[in-house]
Design a protein around this motif. Structure first.
Motif, short mmCIF file in Angstrom:
data_model
loop_
_atom_site.label_atom_id
_atom_site.label_comp_id
_atom_site.label_asym_id
_atom_site.label_seq_id
_atom_site.Cartn_x
_atom_site.Cartn_y
_atom_site.Cartn_z
N ALA A 35 0.82 -1.22 0.00
CA ALA A 35 0.00 0.00 0.00
C ALA A 35 0.85 1.27 0.00
O ALA A 35 0.38 2.32 -0.45
CB ALA A 35 -0.94 0.00 1.21
N TYR A 36 2.10 1.19 0.48
CA TYR A 36 2.96 2.38 0.44
C TYR A 36 3.35 2.70 -1.00
O TYR A 36 3.45 3.88 -1.37
CB TYR A 36 4.21 2.16 1.31
N VAL A 37 3.56 1.68 -1.79
CA VAL A 37 3.86 1.90 -3.21
C VAL A 37 2.62 2.43 -3.92
O VAL A 37 2.70 3.34 -4.75
CB VAL A 37 4.35 0.59 -3.87
N LYS A 38 1.46 1.88 -3.57
CA LYS A 38 0.20 2.39 -4.13
C LYS A 38 0.01 3.86 -3.77
O LYS A 38 -0.35 4.69 -4.63
CB LYS A 38 -0.98 1.58 -3.61
N ALA A 39 0.26 4.20 -2.51
CA ALA A 39 0.10 5.59 -2.06
C ALA A 39 1.05 6.51 -2.81
O ALA A 39 0.67 7.61 -3.23
CB ALA A 39 0.36 5.68 -0.55
N ALA A 40 2.28 6.07 -2.98
CA ALA A 40 3.27 6.90 -3.68
C ALA A 40 2.88 7.09 -5.14
O ALA A 40 3.10 8.17 -5.71
CB ALA A 40 4.65 6.25 -3.57
N GLN A 41 2.32 6.07 -5.76
CA GLN A 41 1.85 6.22 -7.14
C GLN A 41 0.72 7.24 -7.23
O GLN A 41 0.70 8.11 -8.10
CB GLN A 41 1.38 4.88 -7.69
#
Length: 466
Positions: free
Chosen positions: A151-157
């Motif tokens: 989810a951190y990668v999703k948030a950053a995207q």
């Protein structure tokens, strides 16, 4: 996957258009009861042997929460002047959770729809604070270990931020703090610690991370989405392998904690806590120019189901400290039975130091294919979570598994032996995972995953197979 859904749900009436005349309530309830029996058969098979799927094993608790939710289906905390009791219950959930996690009077927070939204909102708060502090909006970055939640990668995207993703220490699978700290620059918004990390069940060295980040002026977000309602009670029970992880650590600036896991609340609830209101204010969206009125929202949705807030409040005050402690004790003791039993099984190897494990147990095999072992375990009714890098599986224990440690060990010993003797019998699922693990181009794997999700979640495609 999709074809299987059609076969499983065939007894439930199908609709592709809104019926001209609505069905009588008894017929709707008949359809729902049919669907309920189908799903309960799947998650209750073998007495529920699914890893980290259903958390609560208290029928009185489940009935209470269901009743609480049904009593407040009209509630929407967006209308704060109407649903005043729901809003008060939300505030009490936040305060109870903060106190459980050593939050002082300045700690504040909000409720979200789950761990992913809590993570996205935390990331937004740090990004907007970084912009307010004069950091370059196009260069703001976050630093995570490669076992931190996706989810951190999703948030950053979503927020157009750069992610530094650092491999964990090979030996114990904790965050590589030396490398992570070396990546801090003038545009770093925050660093992530896991308590524990989902893949391998270990807690990062949060005091060391927080100490360094505080000296650099960088926030630390602790992801307790999975363990937030277990670790405090493990510590209360005196278990010595629980290091400091929450607001008692100087330098921790936010914590996310899912109430819908080991808080035993209804699905769709999580708490996000901040060390100060000055950080929380960056998560709140406001629009003073909209002709529709003055608009403000602390979460991604505007309208929210107050019924889930009420259900969570009911779960927490019903369980109480004693109830949570009892459940935590049962889960921890069952985990220790499994860890001890697994240690005696030939060819089974823990992915990390078993002395650090509490409720999530990752392991692999040395002379047989671990994915085939996972498939063999399904023959005994146990459905575990598959991991990569390294290839492994893990068992995430819940209240459903208390007292079943020996049963799992026996099933695992049988599975390893069965795969060793006749590996060709376990080739239904394992080749898919094995092939994915061998593909060097992860973009190909990502495309495969997207195709699978698209086939199962696009309702038109799904209904074509029913």
């Amino acid at each position: 996957m999709v074809a299987n859904m059609g076969a499983l749900t065939g007894a439930v009436p199908k609709f592709t258009e809104i019926p001209e005349e609505g069905l009588p309530a008894p017929k709707v309830l008949d359809a729902l009861n049919t669907a309920k029996k189908i799903e309960e058969k799947l998650w209750k098979q073998g007495g529920n042997t699914n890893s980290g799927c259903v958390y609560c094993n208290n029928e009185e608790h489940q009935k209470l929460v269901s009743t609480a939710v049904s009593m407040f289906t009209a509630s929407n905390p967006l209308h704060s002047d109407v649903f005043v009791c729901t809003r008060r219950m939300e505030a009490e959930i936040i305060r109870m959770t903060a106190n459980m996690l050593h939050g002082g009077p300045n700690v504040c927070g909000l409720m979200s729809s789950g761990g992913t939204e809590s993570i996205i909102l935390a990331t937004k708060a740090y990004r907007d604070r970084a912009v307010a502090m004069g950091k370059n909006p196009n260069k703001i970055n976050i630093i995570i270990s490669d076992t931190a939640h996706s989810a951190y990668v999703k948030a950053a995207q979503l927020l157009r931020m750069k992610v530094h993703r650092v491999p964990v220490n090979v030996a114990d699978k904790t965050a590589d703090l030396a490398t992570m700290c070396s990546l801090i620059d003038d545009n770093t918004a925050f660093m992530v610690a896991s308590a524990p990390a989902y893949p391998h069940g270990v807690i990062d060295d949060i005091p060391a991370m927080a100490h360094h980040c505080k000296a650099c002026g960088v926030g630390v977000h602790v992801d307790c989405c999975l363990g937030g309602f277990l670790l405090p009670f493990f510590k209360r029970l005196g278990y010595t392998n629980i290091p400091p992880f929450d607001f008692e650590v100087d330098g921790v600036t936010s914590v996310s904690c899912d109430t819908h896991k080991y808080g035993y609340g209804p699905k769709g609830t999580s708490v996000l806590l901040f060390s100060s209101s000055s950080l929380r204010e960056h998560v709140i969206f406001t629009d003073s120019l909209w002709p529709g009125g003055l608009y403000a929202s602390p979460t991604l949705p505007g309208s929210r189901p107050g019924s889930l807030i009420v259900g969570t409040w009911a779960a927490m005050v019903f369980r109480g400290i004693t109830g949570y402690t009892t459940a935590a004790k049962g889960i921890y003791e069952t985990a220790q039975v499994i860890i001890k039993g697994m240690s005696a099984i030939p060819n089974v190897k823990f992915v990390t130091n078993p002395n650090k494990l509490t409720f999530l147990i990752p392991f692999t095999t040395e002379k047989v294919n671990i994915f085939q072992v996972a498939e063999a375990l399904q023959h005994k009714g146990w459905n575990l979570n598959v991991l990569h890098s390294p290839n492994a599986i893990h068992m995430c224990l819940t209240e459903m598994h208390i007292g079943r440690g020996e049963e799992f060990v026996q099933a695992l010993e049988w599975a390893v032996g069965a795969v060793s003797a006749e590996p060709e019998k376990f080739m239904k699922v394992s080749p898919i995972y094995s092939s994915a693990a061998k593909l060097g181009n992860r973009d190909v794997v990502a495309t495969m995953l997207s195709d699978v999700i698209g086939a199962s979640d696009v309702i038109g495609a799904a209904l074509d197979t029913v």
